[in-house]
Design an enzyme around this catalytic site. Structure first.
Site, PDB file in Angstrom:
ATOM      1  N   ASP A   7       0.876  -1.175   0.000  1.00  0.00           N
ATOM      2  CA  ASP A   7       0.000   0.000   0.000  1.00  0.00           C
ATOM      3  C   ASP A   7       0.914   1.226   0.000  1.00  0.00           C
ATOM      4  O   ASP A   7       2.130   1.104   0.184  1.00  0.00           O
ATOM      5  CB  ASP A   7      -0.883  -0.006   1.263  1.00  0.00           C
ATOM      6  CG  ASP A   7      -1.814   1.200   1.336  1.00  0.00           C
ATOM      7  OD1 ASP A   7      -2.392   1.572   0.301  1.00  0.00           O
ATOM      8  OD2 ASP A   7      -1.950   1.794   2.429  1.00  0.00           O
ATOM      9  N   SER A   8       0.308   2.390  -0.162  1.00  0.00           N
ATOM     10  CA  SER A   8       1.092   3.628  -0.080  1.00  0.00           C
ATOM     11  C   SER A   8       1.562   3.883   1.354  1.00  0.00           C
ATOM     12  O   SER A   8       2.476   4.667   1.572  1.00  0.00           O
ATOM     13  CB  SER A   8       0.220   4.805  -0.520  1.00  0.00           C
ATOM     14  OG  SER A   8      -0.932   4.878   0.305  1.00  0.00           O
ATOM     15  N   CYS A  70      -4.474  -1.658  -1.782  1.00  0.00           N
ATOM     16  CA  CYS A  70      -4.639  -0.226  -1.987  1.00  0.00           C
ATOM     17  C   CYS A  70      -5.596  -0.045  -3.164  1.00  0.00           C
ATOM     18  O   CYS A  70      -5.318  -0.536  -4.263  1.00  0.00           O
ATOM     19  CB  CYS A  70      -3.264   0.370  -2.309  1.00  0.00           C
ATOM     20  SG  CYS A  70      -3.297   2.104  -2.760  1.00  0.00           S
ATOM     21  N   GLU A 149      -2.389   8.244   8.509  1.00  0.00           N
ATOM     22  CA  GLU A 149      -0.925   8.088   8.538  1.00  0.00           C
ATOM     23  C   GLU A 149      -0.337   8.719   9.806  1.00  0.00           C
ATOM     24  O   GLU A 149       0.628   8.215  10.366  1.00  0.00           O
ATOM     25  CB  GLU A 149      -0.284   8.741   7.305  1.00  0.00           C
ATOM     26  CG  GLU A 149      -0.495   7.977   6.023  1.00  0.00           C
ATOM     27  CD  GLU A 149       0.265   6.656   5.950  1.00  0.00           C
ATOM     28  OE1 GLU A 149       1.441   6.628   6.322  1.00  0.00           O
ATOM     29  OE2 GLU A 149      -0.334   5.650   5.530  1.00  0.00           O
ATOM     30  N   CYS A 181     -11.159   2.832   0.383  1.00  0.00           N
ATOM     31  CA  CYS A 181      -9.740   3.131   0.590  1.00  0.00           C
ATOM     32  C   CYS A 181      -9.327   2.342   1.823  1.00  0.00           C
ATOM     33  O   CYS A 181     -10.036   2.369   2.843  1.00  0.00           O
ATOM     34  CB  CYS A 181      -9.550   4.625   0.822  1.00  0.00           C
ATOM     35  SG  CYS A 181      -7.882   5.071   1.378  1.00  0.00           S
ATOM     36  N   HIS A 183      -7.197   2.758   4.010  1.00  0.00           N
ATOM     37  CA  HIS A 183      -6.910   3.515   5.237  1.00  0.00           C
ATOM     38  C   HIS A 183      -8.167   3.688   6.104  1.00  0.00           C
ATOM     39  O   HIS A 183      -8.070   3.838   7.321  1.00  0.00           O
ATOM     40  CB  HIS A 183      -6.381   4.913   4.896  1.00  0.00           C
ATOM     41  CG  HIS A 183      -4.928   4.957   4.534  1.00  0.00           C
ATOM     42  ND1 HIS A 183      -4.447   4.479   3.334  1.00  0.00           N
ATOM     43  CD2 HIS A 183      -3.842   5.411   5.220  1.00  0.00           C
ATOM     44  CE1 HIS A 183      -3.129   4.650   3.292  1.00  0.00           C
ATOM     45  NE2 HIS A 183      -2.738   5.210   4.425  1.00  0.00           N
TER      46      HIS A 183
END
Ligand code: DGL
Length: 274
Positions: A7-8, A70, A149, A181, A183
């Site tokens: 993932d990012s 992701c 994040e 998403c 996240h």
């Protein structure tokens, strides 16, 4: 033979957690490309380049399957990855429009995701295939990935961000909310508080873990008994990522640093880890 996941940033840990639960004996490698997070506002071609670099690293490290944990990278790069690495199966993410459409009573479902996810052909194809007769309200939530994040999972600022992005959907009469998403599942308690009990929240991570299991089974692969080794890599700060792994998924495992060779868009294990 390992399972590779990327993932990012920390979002894919919501998928890692389900894979870990379902297949604890497998060795798992996780890459967080935190040097480039967020992916969502970037051009699709750039996300595709990063995704190829990460996938190549995971395959070189022995991944039998690569899970693109992701939605943004899946939207930008899944086809390209399958074409570039034809011997490796890829499991991708897509917003769970299908179950939302099946479950809705109001005929109105909401999807929250990044700008890039909505721009990709994958999302247009999903709507065409599954959303006939149902209104799908989409919403980009700028700043939300950055909040996760930073570990701001339940702060007044994150709540303000979420309220402003969810209110058009709530006012639009949705009864299903798709987390498009990876996240966002870490914000689920806060999201649930905002949307209330009348809206069902759909996180596709468990389905993606089951799909990964099916792919490995079809390949006839079994984990080496009793290993279950967890390795995490980040292209960002190793101590900060280790702290987030611990906080978000209580994961124990080694956390290492990776560095991009920007000229070739290739990843290597960093010598001087920050
Ligand atoms: N976790 C990601 C996704 O599922 C990426 C978010 C981002 O980097 O913008 O879309």
């Amino acid at each position: 033979m390992t399972i590779g996941i990327f993932d990012s940033g920390v979002g894919g840990l919501s998928v890692w957690r389900e894979i870990d639960r379902l297949m604890p004996a497998w060795d798992v490698l996780y890459v967080a490309d935190q040097a480039h997070v967020p992916y969502g506002p970037r051009p699709l071609a750039q996300v595709r380049r990063f995704s190829e670099g990460v996938a190549r690293f995971l395959i070189d490290q022995g991944s039998a399957v690569v899970v693109v944990a992701c939605n943004t990278a899946s939207a930008a790069a899944l086809q390209h990855l399958r074409h570039t690495f034809p011997h490796t199966p890829f499991v991708g993410m897509e917003p769970a429009v299908k179950p939302a459409v099946e479950n809705t009573h109001t005929g109105r479902v909401g999807v929250i995701a990044t700008q890039a996810t909505f721009q990709g052909e994958l999302f247009a194809a999903l709507l065409e295939r599954f959303a006939a007769g149902v209104t799908v309200l989409t919403q980009v939530c700028p700043g939300l990935v950055e909040a996760v994040e930073a570990g701001a999972l339940d702060t007044p600022e994150t709540e303000r961000l979420l309220r402003s992005c969810l209110s058009p959907l709530i006012e639009g009469g949705i009864d299903q909310l798709v987390l498009g998403c990876t996240h966002y599942p870490f914000l689920q308690p806060l999201i649930a508080r905002i949307v209330g009990p009348g809206v069902e929240i759909i996180d596709p991570a468990p389905a993606v873990a089951r799909q990964t299991g099916r792919v490995l089974e079809q390949m006839g692969l079994r984990p080496i008994q009793g290993t279950g080794c967890r390795t995490f890599y980040t292209t960002g700060s190793t101590p900060a990522f280790a702290a987030m792994v611990e906080r978000l998924v209580g994961g124990s495992g080694s956390v290492k640093n990776l560095a991009w060779d920007n000229a070739n868009c290739e990843l290597g294990i960093a010598k001087n880890a920050p």
